[in-house]
Enzyme design. Structure first.
Site, PDB file in Angstrom:
ATOM      1  N   GLN A  46      -4.220  -1.392   9.942  1.00 19.82           N
ATOM      2  CA  GLN A  46      -4.267  -2.697   9.276  1.00 19.82           C
ATOM      3  C   GLN A  46      -4.874  -3.748  10.200  1.00 19.82           C
ATOM      4  OE1 GLN A  46      -3.517  -3.207   6.066  1.00 19.82           O
ATOM      5  NE2 GLN A  46      -3.932  -5.380   6.159  1.00 19.82           N
ATOM      6  N   LYS A  89       0.838  -1.200   0.000  1.00 18.60           N
ATOM      7  CA  LYS A  89       0.000   0.000   0.000  1.00 18.60           C
ATOM      8  C   LYS A  89       0.874   1.251   0.000  1.00 18.60           C
ATOM      9  CE  LYS A  89      -3.923  -2.181   2.391  1.00 18.60           C
ATOM     10  NZ  LYS A  89      -4.630  -2.390   3.669  1.00 18.60           N
ATOM     11  N   ASP A 123     -10.569   3.626   4.834  1.00 14.31           N
ATOM     12  CA  ASP A 123     -11.071   2.253   4.648  1.00 14.31           C
ATOM     13  C   ASP A 123     -12.598   2.230   4.583  1.00 14.31           C
ATOM     14  OD1 ASP A 123      -9.177   0.154   4.434  1.00 14.31           O
ATOM     15  OD2 ASP A 123      -8.615   0.380   6.545  1.00 14.31           O
TER      16      ASP A 123
HETATM   17  N1  GUN Z   1      -6.950  -6.379   6.406  1.00 17.83           N
HETATM   18  C1  GUN Z   1      -7.441  -7.094   5.360  1.00 17.83           C
HETATM   19  N2  GUN Z   1      -8.078  -6.274   4.506  1.00 17.83           N
HETATM   20  C2  GUN Z   1      -7.986  -5.034   5.024  1.00 17.83           C
HETATM   21  C3  GUN Z   1      -8.455  -3.767   4.585  1.00 17.83           C
HETATM   22  O1  GUN Z   1      -9.094  -3.608   3.537  1.00 17.83           O
HETATM   23  N3  GUN Z   1      -8.156  -2.715   5.399  1.00 17.83           N
HETATM   24  C4  GUN Z   1      -7.472  -2.865   6.549  1.00 17.83           C
HETATM   25  N4  GUN Z   1      -7.250  -1.780   7.279  1.00 17.83           N
HETATM   26  N5  GUN Z   1      -7.026  -4.033   6.973  1.00 17.83           N
HETATM   27  C5  GUN Z   1      -7.284  -5.107   6.208  1.00 17.83           C
END
Ligand code: GUN
Length: 285
Positions: free
Chosen positions: A98, A54, A121
């Site tokens: 995350q 990311k 998110d």
């Molecule tokens: N863990 C797995 N998918 C995601 C996501 O889309 N966002 C976040 N913050 N953590 C994740």
């Protein structure tokens, strides 16, 4: 004839190119560099890879990312304090914590603590509520990725029967809401572990979206000939990364299909960039 591949990697590249231009225009007109704060608690290997990717994506389009790498032993109070600092920090536009978090931390409590304006998110209850009411502030990344895969490949959605397998808060539930809304106008069936005769339901799908986290769960016999199959799964197995769909068999039946890797995943990451620029625009206006 085997199905046409829906190339998420290429589409992600196209959208990143558009975004890089938009970020350059934003900063060129005197606005600060859009900034994402990525919070990683502990050392889950998959989460480390996701966060690294990311951040790399941010760099590609001119978005700044800051990593807050906290130890596994971090308490909930410590994490909430860090989030509060990031909420107050006017240089930070987007905050991503995350998931999953270590067992001592309640994810619901943490996600609610993120300022809804910085919630890139789109997991905060306020943003989920706005989405359900068809006035979204930010679109959740994976559902948005699925929607863009369909729209940008000019696959019809209106009036189509979309069957979604998996009712998670991150994918199935919000995607069902989005695709059924006015403007997209799909007829949506949301399936889960208690659905009776699942193959009979999935065979009704014009568009089948699978997001349950079970390797090769959907097989060719569960797919209507010519259907579009979108595989959201990313499963680490001895055979490497595989999706929730048995790709080799299903591609012989489907009309269109996403590969894993290289389908939904790269696009999901791009949608985080879209939301970070949108957050910067919102907070700097
Ligand atoms: N863990 C797995 N998918 C995601 C996501 O889309 N966002 C976040 N913050 N953590 C994740």
């Amino acid at each position: 004839m085997p199905a046409i591949l829906l190339d998420g990697k290429k589409l992600a590249q196209d959208i990143r190119t558009e975004l890089a231009e938009e970020v350059a225009q934003f900063t060129g007109s005197g606005s600060p560099v859009p900034t994402l704060a990525a919070v990683l608690v502990g050392s889950d290997p998959a989460s480390e890879v996701y966060v690294r990717n990311k951040r790399r994506d941010c760099e590609k389009v001119g978005i700044r990312s800051e990593l807050f790498d906290l130890p596994e032993s971090t308490s909930q109070a410590e994490l909430l304090e860090r989030i509060d600092e990031l909420n107050q920090n006017t240089e930070v536009h987007g905050i991503l914590v995350q998931l999953p978090l270590p067992a001592q931390i309640d994810p619901e409590c943490v996600l609610q603590a993120i300022s809804p304006l910085k919630d890139v998110d789109a997991f905060h209850p306020e943003n989920v509520g706005l989405l359900v009411q068809a006035r979204p502030r930010y679109l959740p990344c994976t559902p948005h990725a699925v929607q863009q895969l369909l729209v940008r490949n000019e696959l019809p959605i209106s009036g189509q029967h979309v069957v979604i397998v998996g009712r998670s808060d991150i994918v199935g539930k919000p995607l069902s809401v989005m695709l059924a809304q006015r403007g997209l106008d799909a007829t949506v069936t949301l399936c889960h572990s208690r659905t009776q005769d699942l193959p009979a339901v999935t065979r009704l799908a014009d568009i089948l979206v699978v997001a349950i986290g079970r390797p090769n769960f959907v097989t060719a016999d569960m797919v209507k000939p010519g259907a579009t199959v979108i595989d959201v799964g990313i499963n680490r197995t001895d055979a490497g990364l595989v999706g929730d769909v048995d790709f080799s068999g299903t591609r012989e039946v489907a009309g269109h299909i996403t590969p894993v890797p290289g389908g939904v995943g790269p696009l999901t990451r791009v949608m985080l960039l879209v939301n970070t620029l949108s957050a910067a625009r919102r907070l700097e206006s």
